[in-house]
Design a protein around this motif. Sequence first.
Motif, PDB file in Angstrom:
ATOM      1  N   ILE A  44      62.171  46.088  30.170  1.00 42.27           N
ATOM      2  CA  ILE A  44      63.611  45.933  29.983  1.00 42.27           C
ATOM      3  C   ILE A  44      63.856  45.961  28.479  1.00 42.27           C
ATOM      4  CG2 ILE A  44      65.517  44.294  30.122  1.00 42.27           C
ATOM      5  CD1 ILE A  44      64.300  43.239  32.680  1.00 42.27           C
ATOM      6  N   PHE A  45      64.877  46.708  28.064  1.00 41.76           N
ATOM      7  CA  PHE A  45      65.256  46.792  26.657  1.00 41.76           C
ATOM      8  C   PHE A  45      66.682  46.272  26.519  1.00 41.76           C
ATOM      9  CE2 PHE A  45      62.107  50.042  27.464  1.00 41.76           C
ATOM     10  CZ  PHE A  45      61.210  49.859  26.426  1.00 41.76           C
ATOM     11  N   LEU A  46      66.873  45.310  25.611  1.00 43.69           N
ATOM     12  CA  LEU A  46      68.177  44.683  25.410  1.00 43.69           C
ATOM     13  C   LEU A  46      68.753  45.074  24.052  1.00 43.69           C
ATOM     14  CD1 LEU A  46      67.100  41.164  26.606  1.00 43.69           C
ATOM     15  CD2 LEU A  46      68.587  42.719  27.852  1.00 43.69           C
ATOM     16  N   PHE A  47      70.052  45.363  24.016  1.00 45.03           N
ATOM     17  CA  PHE A  47      70.756  45.774  22.806  1.00 45.03           C
ATOM     18  C   PHE A  47      72.061  45.011  22.699  1.00 45.03           C
ATOM     19  CE2 PHE A  47      68.526  49.272  24.762  1.00 45.03           C
ATOM     20  CZ  PHE A  47      67.820  49.852  23.733  1.00 45.03           C
ATOM     21  N   SER A  48      72.491  44.733  21.465  1.00 45.45           N
ATOM     22  CA  SER A  48      73.796  44.120  21.244  1.00 45.45           C
ATOM     23  C   SER A  48      74.469  44.814  20.065  1.00 45.45           C
ATOM     24  CB  SER A  48      73.660  42.623  20.957  1.00 45.45           C
ATOM     25  OG  SER A  48      74.934  42.034  20.836  1.00 45.45           O
ATOM     26  N   GLY A  49      75.780  44.702  20.001  1.00 50.28           N
ATOM     27  CA  GLY A  49      76.546  45.317  18.920  1.00 50.28           C
ATOM     28  C   GLY A  49      76.980  44.292  17.887  1.00 50.28           C
TER      29      GLY A  49
END
Length: 125
Positions: A44-49
Amino acid sequence: MRHDFTDVQNIYMICGKTDRRKGIDGLATLIQDSFELDPYSDSIFLFSGWSKDRYKCLYFDGDGFAMLYKRLDHGKLQWPKDEKEVRSLSQQELRWLLEGLSLQQPKAIAKSAKKYLLINVSSMV
């Protein structure tokens, strides 16, 4: 599509700000080119802005990519700022992150590195 992610092999948090306009192909390319990770792995790869109240989750389930996009109604995520860093998270750290807590919990009881040998006293008699 998998709905239970508790047995996923790896959980990666892409630190810093990621352009939220990126779709599946853009995020998969970022994973591969910038961090030299395999987007097709059991991960799982998590990203935020910028605002830290939204995140994207990218996962390859064997026949295609799934992307989850979530916007929090209240609060913000405790997201690390170093844009050149990727962190490997445990399931517990993922729960902390998604509950709005820091990844480092100073009051949490740490796991012991020691292994204890349990002896069955009744077998010694």
